[in-house]
Design an enzyme around this catalytic site. Structure first.
Site, short mmCIF file in Angstrom:
data_model
loop_
_atom_site.label_atom_id
_atom_site.label_comp_id
_atom_site.label_asym_id
_atom_site.label_seq_id
_atom_site.Cartn_x
_atom_site.Cartn_y
_atom_site.Cartn_z
N SER A 113 0.84 -1.18 0.11
CA SER A 113 0.00 -0.05 0.01
C SER A 113 0.86 1.22 0.03
CB SER A 113 -0.95 0.12 1.15
OG SER A 113 -1.84 0.89 1.26
N HIS A 218 -8.27 2.03 0.15
CA HIS A 218 -8.52 0.97 -0.95
C HIS A 218 -9.95 0.70 -1.21
CE1 HIS A 218 -4.20 0.57 -1.32
NE2 HIS A 218 -4.08 0.21 -0.11
#
Length: 563
Positions: A113, A218
């Site tokens: 990420s 996300h």
């Protein structure tokens, strides 16, 4: 750790950088205090002004909290996206700087990420460290602004295929955010939807853990930040980099085109992370040694899960709850055993060897000056010769007398304090008719009673303690100790013979809460009589001894009921 570590692991090296959720108060502070290479990065970062009152170091190293409420507020502030991302990035690049000074280099880079931005920094994408920190801060700010709805993320300890079925059954708009490993999938979305899915998971007996993040990364909740972040990135100069950085959004290598890199980074905010695929592709490119560079050891555990049937080495430089220096030197030792060259001499090249030594000198005299009021007394030490025996004996006697006097002082002080407390309690009892400490059972009172008893006892009689048949402990035929240690060994990579029941899972073994849940989940499958054990209680236990005692106690109660 990897498989078959009895023989060295040879292959390419990858540096992995953690994302949000790995942060914790005072992370890696041992390293900051001990190594100039780490501290010099923080010295530069401390000068960066974000336009608010606090600087980054105030949030990461806030000082002692003194009470749980203050500590909670400190952790809550660090968890905010606008602080967590630059904080994790700062720790990661400071440890990266130390690795560079030691000559430990990577063939490939990857991140989870947010960690992808750090991976791109390590590959040379940014002109300056300040650009990297400001990009990290901006991304966090935009994500926080976009999160107008309450969002959350939960790690589910099962396959992504199983999670997809459960999400469909839930009837919510919760989506998969990360496919981290074959046994861990992260979901993201509105808090109300997450709670609904968690109830479904509980009913199905599937373990999960809510993640320490400020919103639903996300997911569509923060999708509004994608375009503003892309526009901000267009203002930052990107360098051309070698094809060495893997993207979690695609699982593949980043393209060379800087404009494409900007688009991937911006869209990554909303897109899911395919970390499992990323690691598998790294392995296919020849990577066998995975080094987690940043706070915590979450990625290390995930890599071990992904590559559990393949020979590799996965290690972290930091473990929450463990002395940072121990974690770091353990990692360096493992790398060295695999043939990785480490130039430790660079750590002390700026230090000068002292011109004189106190003892062990050959061929010259050393004078030691001891100042006494106004005059100097000189003792000559030739080739490490000892002081005069008589003086040494006198010094030893003096030290012994001081020690004995101190013992007497402590004993007298303790007795005086006890008598004072007893007199005060007796007075209060006569005034208000209240109970004294002597009539109240407490650990402190028991301690005083034991002390007084030991002072005046002449002979203690041993009671004849006989075991009552109804209190016999049920000893199961199954070797529960072996099952517990075997499970822990398989899940952590530690050899079974290195594990001890009394080891603290977090502080001594570096097992974080997510890894602990995985171990407990596997135990529930392996222990036939433990199907009704309270997982919440087990999660609070600090070592394997407590788990073993809980299991055998539970079985003892069942045995009593049956009899």
């Amino acid at each position: 750790m990897g498989k078959n570590l009895q023989s060295p692991v040879n292959g390419k090296i990858a540096f992995l950088f953690p994302g949000q959720g790995s942060q914790y108060i005072n992370m890696a502070y041992h390293m900051v205090m001990h190594f100039d290479a780490v501290r010099e990065i923080w010295d530069k970062i401390s000068e960066i002004d974000f336009g608010v009152e606090e600087r980054l170091y105030n949030i990461v190293f806030p000082g002692y909290g003194f009470n749980e409420e203050n500590k909670r507020r400190q952790t809550e502030k660090l968890t905010r996206t606008e602080w967590a991302q630059p904080a994790i990035g700062a720790i990661s690049i400071s440890l990266l700087n130390l690795l560079n000074k030691l000559g430990v280099k990577a063939d490939f880079f990857g991140g989870h990420s947010y960690g992808e931005i750090t991976a791109l920094y390590a590959a040379g994408l940014f002109d300056t460290m300040e650009d990297f920190i400001r990009v990290s801060r901006k991304k966090g700010e935009l994500m926080a602004e976009a999160a107008t709805q309450e969002g959350a993320m939960t790690a589910v300890f099962t396959s992504s295929l199983e999670v997809k079925k459960i999400l469909t059954e839930s009837g919510t708009d919760i989506s998969i955010a990360n496919i981290n490993s074959p046994s861990q999938t992260v979901i993201s979305g509105k808090t109300s939807g997450i709670e609904r899915v968690e109830k479904l998971l509980t009913n199905k007996g599937i373990n999960y853990k809510r993640l320490p993040v400020s919103t639903a990364f996300h997911s569509k909740i923060i999708g509004k930040s994608t375009e503003p972040f892309y526009n901000y990135l267009k203002k930052i100069h990107f360098n051309m980099i070698e094809n060495r950085v893997f993207s979690g959004s695609t699982g593949n290598l980043y393209p060379a085109d800087t404009e494409e890199i900007r688009k991937i980074l911006a869209e990554q905010i909303e897109n899911p992370v395919f970390f499992q695929q990323q690691i598998e592709n790294m392995y296919d490119h020849g990577v066998r040694i995975f080094v987690e560079v940043g706070p915590g050891a979450v990625l290390t555990g995930l890599v071990s899960d992904i590559l559990k049937d393949k020979k590799h080495l996965s290690l972290s430089l930091d473990k929450k709850g463990q002395d940072g220096l121990i974690s770091f030197w353990n990692a360096m030792g493992k790398l060295s055993s695999c043939g990785v060259e480490i130039s430790c001499e660079t750590l002390w090249k700026e230090f000068k060897e002292p011109e004189h030594r106190f003892a062990g000198l050959v061929g010259r005299d050393t004078e030691i000056e001891i100042k006494k009021t106004e005059k100097k007394v000189r003792y000559s030490v030739n080739n490490g010769a000892k002081f005069d025996d008589e003086r040494l004996k006198t010094l030893q006697i003096l030290q012994q007398n001081i020690f004995e006097a101190h013992k007497i002082f402590q004993k007298t002080l303790t007795e005086s304090h006890i008598r004072f407390l007893q007199a005060s309690e007796e007075a209060l009892k006569q005034i208000g008719g209240i109970k004294t400490a002597a009539e109240i059972s407490s650990p402190e009172n028991d301690l005083i009673k034991n002390y007084l008893a030991e002072e005046h006892y002449e002979e203690r009689k041993t009671e004849d303690i006989r075991e009552k048949p109804e209190d016999k402990i049920y000893v199961p035929s199954v070797d529960y100790k072996k099952i517990i240690l075997q499970t822990a060994s398989e899940k952590t990579g530690y050899p079974e013979e290195m594990l001890d029941l009394n080891m603290d899972m977090e502080e001594e073994l570096g097992i974080d809460s997510i890894k602990k849940i995985e171990i407990l989940s596997d135990l529930k499958l392996r222990l036939p009589d433990s199907c009704k054990m309270d997982t919440d209680k087990l999660a609070l236990m600090r070592n394997f001894r407590e788990i073993l005692d809980y299991v055998t106690e539970d079985l003892s109660e069942k045995k009593k009921i049956l009899s």
